[in-house]
Motif scaffolding. Structure first.
Motif, PDB file in Angstrom:
ATOM      1  N   VAL A 207     -31.913 101.484  -0.893  1.00  0.00           N
ATOM      2  CA  VAL A 207     -30.517 100.849  -1.919  1.00  0.00           C
ATOM      3  C   VAL A 207     -31.072  99.632  -2.259  1.00  0.00           C
ATOM      4  O   VAL A 207     -31.053  98.532  -1.373  1.00  0.00           O
ATOM      5  CB  VAL A 207     -29.574 101.062  -1.363  1.00  0.00           C
ATOM      6  CG1 VAL A 207     -27.567 100.223  -1.958  1.00  0.00           C
ATOM      7  CG2 VAL A 207     -28.468 102.079  -0.897  1.00  0.00           C
ATOM      8  N   LEU A 208     -30.845  99.291  -3.813  1.00  0.00           N
ATOM      9  CA  LEU A 208     -31.000  97.904  -4.466  1.00  0.00           C
ATOM     10  C   LEU A 208     -29.364  97.126  -4.666  1.00  0.00           C
ATOM     11  O   LEU A 208     -28.841  97.852  -5.597  1.00  0.00           O
ATOM     12  CB  LEU A 208     -31.627  97.637  -5.291  1.00  0.00           C
ATOM     13  CG  LEU A 208     -32.245  96.669  -5.833  1.00  0.00           C
ATOM     14  CD1 LEU A 208     -33.294  95.411  -5.445  1.00  0.00           C
ATOM     15  CD2 LEU A 208     -32.805  96.704  -7.735  1.00  0.00           C
ATOM     16  N   GLY A 209     -29.428  95.653  -4.706  1.00  0.00           N
ATOM     17  CA  GLY A 209     -27.981  95.237  -4.458  1.00  0.00           C
ATOM     18  C   GLY A 209     -28.412  94.109  -4.993  1.00  0.00           C
ATOM     19  O   GLY A 209     -29.370  93.315  -5.507  1.00  0.00           O
ATOM     20  N   LEU A 210     -27.900  94.415  -6.117  1.00  0.00           N
ATOM     21  CA  LEU A 210     -28.096  93.088  -7.385  1.00  0.00           C
ATOM     22  C   LEU A 210     -26.704  91.958  -8.110  1.00  0.00           C
ATOM     23  O   LEU A 210     -25.610  92.714  -7.984  1.00  0.00           O
ATOM     24  CB  LEU A 210     -28.661  93.540  -8.752  1.00  0.00           C
ATOM     25  CG  LEU A 210     -28.728  92.398  -9.868  1.00  0.00           C
ATOM     26  CD1 LEU A 210     -29.892  91.602  -9.547  1.00  0.00           C
ATOM     27  CD2 LEU A 210     -29.446  92.596 -11.040  1.00  0.00           C
ATOM     28  N   LYS A 228     -28.198 103.359   3.806  1.00  0.00           N
ATOM     29  CA  LYS A 228     -26.550 103.374   3.373  1.00  0.00           C
ATOM     30  C   LYS A 228     -26.095 102.447   2.716  1.00  0.00           C
ATOM     31  O   LYS A 228     -25.991 103.363   1.824  1.00  0.00           O
ATOM     32  CB  LYS A 228     -27.557 101.273   3.676  1.00  0.00           C
ATOM     33  CG  LYS A 228     -26.364 100.379   4.775  1.00  0.00           C
ATOM     34  CD  LYS A 228     -26.956  99.236   4.426  1.00  0.00           C
ATOM     35  CE  LYS A 228     -26.338  98.292   4.735  1.00  0.00           C
ATOM     36  NZ  LYS A 228     -26.190  98.740   6.529  1.00  0.00           N
ATOM     37  N   PHE A 229     -24.457 103.222   3.288  1.00  0.00           N
ATOM     38  CA  PHE A 229     -22.736 103.002   2.037  1.00  0.00           C
ATOM     39  C   PHE A 229     -23.359 102.099   1.689  1.00  0.00           C
ATOM     40  O   PHE A 229     -23.602 100.929   1.924  1.00  0.00           O
ATOM     41  CB  PHE A 229     -22.052 103.392   3.365  1.00  0.00           C
ATOM     42  CG  PHE A 229     -20.796 103.319   2.542  1.00  0.00           C
ATOM     43  CD1 PHE A 229     -20.799 104.121   1.047  1.00  0.00           C
ATOM     44  CD2 PHE A 229     -19.624 102.988   2.554  1.00  0.00           C
ATOM     45  CE1 PHE A 229     -19.559 103.893   0.606  1.00  0.00           C
ATOM     46  CE2 PHE A 229     -18.765 102.559   2.671  1.00  0.00           C
ATOM     47  CZ  PHE A 229     -18.423 102.914   0.704  1.00  0.00           C
ATOM     48  N   GLU A 230     -23.186 102.208  -0.185  1.00  0.00           N
ATOM     49  CA  GLU A 230     -23.148 100.901  -0.761  1.00  0.00           C
ATOM     50  C   GLU A 230     -22.348  99.742  -0.482  1.00  0.00           C
ATOM     51  O   GLU A 230     -22.507  98.689  -0.994  1.00  0.00           O
ATOM     52  CB  GLU A 230     -23.192 101.727  -2.145  1.00  0.00           C
ATOM     53  CG  GLU A 230     -22.302 102.021  -2.758  1.00  0.00           C
ATOM     54  CD  GLU A 230     -22.243 102.722  -3.900  1.00  0.00           C
ATOM     55  OE1 GLU A 230     -20.383 102.631  -4.537  1.00  0.00           O
ATOM     56  OE2 GLU A 230     -22.613 103.476  -4.056  1.00  0.00           O
ATOM     57  N   GLY A 231     -20.905 100.594  -0.250  1.00  0.00           N
ATOM     58  CA  GLY A 231     -19.840  99.707  -0.231  1.00  0.00           C
ATOM     59  C   GLY A 231     -20.195  98.562   1.358  1.00  0.00           C
ATOM     60  O   GLY A 231     -19.976  98.391   1.571  1.00  0.00           O
ATOM     61  N   HIS A 232     -21.805  99.053   1.936  1.00  0.00           N
ATOM     62  CA  HIS A 232     -21.374  98.343   2.758  1.00  0.00           C
ATOM     63  C   HIS A 232     -22.771  97.175   2.670  1.00  0.00           C
ATOM     64  O   HIS A 232     -23.323  96.454   3.840  1.00  0.00           O
ATOM     65  CB  HIS A 232     -22.167  98.647   4.575  1.00  0.00           C
ATOM     66  CG  HIS A 232     -21.183  99.777   5.148  1.00  0.00           C
ATOM     67  ND1 HIS A 232     -21.164 100.404   5.553  1.00  0.00           N
ATOM     68  CD2 HIS A 232     -19.673  99.522   5.233  1.00  0.00           C
ATOM     69  CE1 HIS A 232     -20.083 101.386   5.815  1.00  0.00           C
ATOM     70  NE2 HIS A 232     -19.009 100.943   5.701  1.00  0.00           N
ATOM     71  N   THR A 233     -23.449  97.239   1.391  1.00  0.00           N
ATOM     72  CA  THR A 233     -24.167  96.133   1.517  1.00  0.00           C
ATOM     73  C   THR A 233     -23.569  95.111   0.731  1.00  0.00           C
ATOM     74  O   THR A 233     -24.123  94.404  -0.035  1.00  0.00           O
ATOM     75  CB  THR A 233     -24.810  96.882   0.391  1.00  0.00           C
ATOM     76  OG1 THR A 233     -24.258  97.065  -1.316  1.00  0.00           O
ATOM     77  CG2 THR A 233     -25.444  98.347   0.182  1.00  0.00           C
ATOM     78  N   MET A 234     -21.978  95.093   0.563  1.00  0.00           N
ATOM     79  CA  MET A 234     -21.477  94.097  -1.184  1.00  0.00           C
ATOM     80  C   MET A 234     -21.480  92.876  -0.092  1.00  0.00           C
ATOM     81  O   MET A 234     -22.264  91.647  -0.137  1.00  0.00           O
ATOM     82  CB  MET A 234     -20.540  94.370  -1.561  1.00  0.00           C
ATOM     83  CG  MET A 234     -20.515  92.892  -2.255  1.00  0.00           C
ATOM     84  SD  MET A 234     -18.462  93.813  -3.170  1.00  0.00           S
ATOM     85  CE  MET A 234     -17.076  93.494  -1.832  1.00  0.00           C
ATOM     86  N   SER A 256     -15.763 101.189  -8.800  1.00  0.00           N
ATOM     87  CA  SER A 256     -14.986 101.644  -7.833  1.00  0.00           C
ATOM     88  C   SER A 256     -15.811 101.734  -6.876  1.00  0.00           C
ATOM     89  O   SER A 256     -15.338 102.292  -5.350  1.00  0.00           O
ATOM     90  CB  SER A 256     -14.270 102.644  -8.554  1.00  0.00           C
ATOM     91  OG  SER A 256     -15.104 102.983  -9.146  1.00  0.00           O
ATOM     92  N   GLY A 257     -16.742 101.750  -6.803  1.00  0.00           N
ATOM     93  CA  GLY A 257     -17.647 102.652  -6.001  1.00  0.00           C
ATOM     94  C   GLY A 257     -17.753 102.229  -4.609  1.00  0.00           C
ATOM     95  O   GLY A 257     -18.551 102.014  -3.426  1.00  0.00           O
ATOM     96  N   LEU A 258     -17.107 100.568  -5.089  1.00  0.00           N
ATOM     97  CA  LEU A 258     -17.213  99.395  -3.314  1.00  0.00           C
ATOM     98  C   LEU A 258     -16.021  98.652  -3.043  1.00  0.00           C
ATOM     99  O   LEU A 258     -15.444  98.135  -2.304  1.00  0.00           O
ATOM    100  CB  LEU A 258     -17.845  98.309  -4.113  1.00  0.00           C
ATOM    101  CG  LEU A 258     -19.528  98.011  -4.539  1.00  0.00           C
ATOM    102  CD1 LEU A 258     -19.990  97.103  -5.264  1.00  0.00           C
ATOM    103  CD2 LEU A 258     -19.821  98.519  -3.850  1.00  0.00           C
ATOM    104  N   LEU A 259     -15.056  99.932  -3.418  1.00  0.00           N
ATOM    105  CA  LEU A 259     -13.654 100.057  -3.230  1.00  0.00           C
ATOM    106  C   LEU A 259     -13.771 100.648  -1.957  1.00  0.00           C
ATOM    107  O   LEU A 259     -13.392 101.745  -1.971  1.00  0.00           O
ATOM    108  CB  LEU A 259     -12.811 100.150  -4.447  1.00  0.00           C
ATOM    109  CG  LEU A 259     -11.549 100.300  -4.090  1.00  0.00           C
ATOM    110  CD1 LEU A 259     -10.813  99.140  -4.000  1.00  0.00           C
ATOM    111  CD2 LEU A 259     -10.807 100.684  -5.398  1.00  0.00           C
ATOM    112  N   SER A 260     -13.905  99.717  -1.011  1.00  0.00           N
ATOM    113  CA  SER A 260     -13.132 100.560  -0.170  1.00  0.00           C
ATOM    114  C   SER A 260     -11.558  99.738   1.401  1.00  0.00           C
ATOM    115  O   SER A 260     -11.765  98.040   0.882  1.00  0.00           O
ATOM    116  CB  SER A 260     -14.303 100.763   1.115  1.00  0.00           C
ATOM    117  OG  SER A 260     -14.476  99.544   1.687  1.00  0.00           O
ATOM    118  N   ARG A 261     -10.862  99.734   1.900  1.00  0.00           N
ATOM    119  CA  ARG A 261     -10.350  99.218   2.556  1.00  0.00           C
ATOM    120  C   ARG A 261     -10.623  98.192   3.422  1.00  0.00           C
ATOM    121  O   ARG A 261     -10.441  97.237   3.542  1.00  0.00           O
ATOM    122  CB  ARG A 261      -9.461 100.397   3.843  1.00  0.00           C
ATOM    123  CG  ARG A 261      -7.893 100.067   4.814  1.00  0.00           C
ATOM    124  CD  ARG A 261      -7.268  99.459   3.839  1.00  0.00           C
ATOM    125  NE  ARG A 261      -7.205  97.988   3.647  1.00  0.00           N
ATOM    126  CZ  ARG A 261      -6.413  97.465   2.285  1.00  0.00           C
ATOM    127  NH1 ARG A 261      -5.777  97.979   2.192  1.00  0.00           N
ATOM    128  NH2 ARG A 261      -6.263  96.496   1.931  1.00  0.00           N
TER     129      ARG A 261
END
Length: 359
Positions: A207-210, A228-234, A256-261
């Protein structure tokens, strides 16, 4: 000067060299005269040779263009493309990437823009158009070196260049992730199977985060395990970036893929301002009812309070048409599969338009 053929009263043809440099036609040389076509052609060639010798110029024969072109092309032993290096190389140096002294780094960056292909194709491209030979393993080893030893310098150069372009103002950042898969079967500590944005769920991936600035200038990147869940990378990427450059304020924009509580709670706890994409289908029924009751027209927007947060609702005719088309296309595909008997109970799930299935 030029060659002129003039018919005499006797019927013979005189071949002359004419000069018009003074504005008037003047005979400066006579090659001879004849009544026979073959002899006249010989006299014309003699006259042209006289002009060539007199002017000390090289005359190219284009009487048989195809043959001449084949001779010229067959004489080429190598072809070198220089335009990309002259243009992109100047930009490369202006940004400051020439601080990294590996020539392979420069070649890979420019080739990636000019000819974005696989490592193997890139190797062939560099050999064909730059006459430099890199072994494929050499390229892979350098990429390891780039990540392990030159990553911080690369990001620092990009950051300083972005600050200069944006007048020292880096207060808004955009974060997104993607997945990169590998054509292998075995997993390792980094390459693991997981949700693939490319549909390669059976292949190990990373998973690549930019993180980028306004106008898309890259600021930082990080790679994570493929499962790894993408929401946990930001937050790890954003936090590290803020600390590294001692930034007081950052506004984070993500899809929206990174929108989690948990992400929202963490962003609020750490004092970040943020804009996250949201999906209406994920809202509660009371919120959905409020949104649908707005009855917005194209280009209109409204704000709905949701506790300490605000939902900004917009409507676009273009997006509505696109969504309608995709829905109808998805349903037609399902109907086609039903007619062919290819759907079973195993297809009843929430993947894509399968959620509309009832058997």
């Amino acid at each position: 000067m030029f060659v002129r053929k003039k018919k005499n009263p006797s019927g013979k043809i005189s071949v002359q060299v004419i000069d018009k440099s003074s504005g008037k036609y003047r005979v400066v040389h006579t090659a001879g005269h004849s009544a026979y076509k073959e002899e006249i052609n010989t006299l014309v060639k003699t006259a042209k040779s006289w002009i060539t010798n007199r002017q000390s110029t090289l005359e190219l024969d284009f009487s048989n263009e195809k043959e001449q072109m084949e001779v010229m092309l067959n004489s080429i032993t190598e072809l070198k493309r220089v335009g990309y290096d002259l243009l992109l190389g100047s930009i490369f140096d202006e940004i400051g990437f020439n601080q990294i002294k590996d020539e392979l780094f420069r070649d890979l960056v420019i080739a990636r823009i000019a000819f974005p292909k696989s490592k193997l194709k890139t190797k062939d491209y560099l050999y064909r158009f730059k006459q430099v030979h890199y072994d494929e393993d050499q390229i892979y080893r350098y990429l390891d070196k780039l990540h392990d030893k030159q990553k911080e310098l690369t990001q620092q150069i990009s950051y300083e260049h972005t600050r200069k372009i944006l007048n020292q103002d880096i207060s808004v950042v955009f974060y997104d992730v993607t997945t990169l898969y590998f054509e292998i079967d075995q997993e390792d500590e980094l390459r693991k199977t997981g949700f693939s944005k490319e549909g390669k769920h059976q292949n190990p991936q990373i998973v690549l985060g930019l993180l980028v600035s306004k106008h898309g200038y890259p600021l930082a990147y990080e790679i994570f395990e493929g499962n790894k869940f993408e929401g946990h990378t930001m937050l790890p990427v954003v936090d590290a970036f803020k600390v590294k450059y001692n930034l007081d304020k950052l506004i984070i924009i993500a899809d929206s893929g990174l929108l989690s509580r948990s992400n929202i709670d963490n962003l609020q706890d750490k004092g970040y301002e943020f804009i996250l994409g949201a999906r209406i289908k994920n809202e509660t029924k009371p919120v959905k009812d409020k949104i649908l009751a707005l009855d917005l027209n194209h280009g209109e927007s409204a704000v709905i309070n949701k506790g300490a947060l605000k939902l900004i609702i917009t409507y676009s005719d273009d997006r509505a048409r696109k969504d309608r088309y995709n829905r109808e296309k998805g349903l037609r595909r399902l109907e086609k599969q039903i007619r062919r008997g290819k759907l079973t109970k195993s297809n009843i799930n929430n993947r894509g338009y399968n959620k509309f299935l009832k058997l």
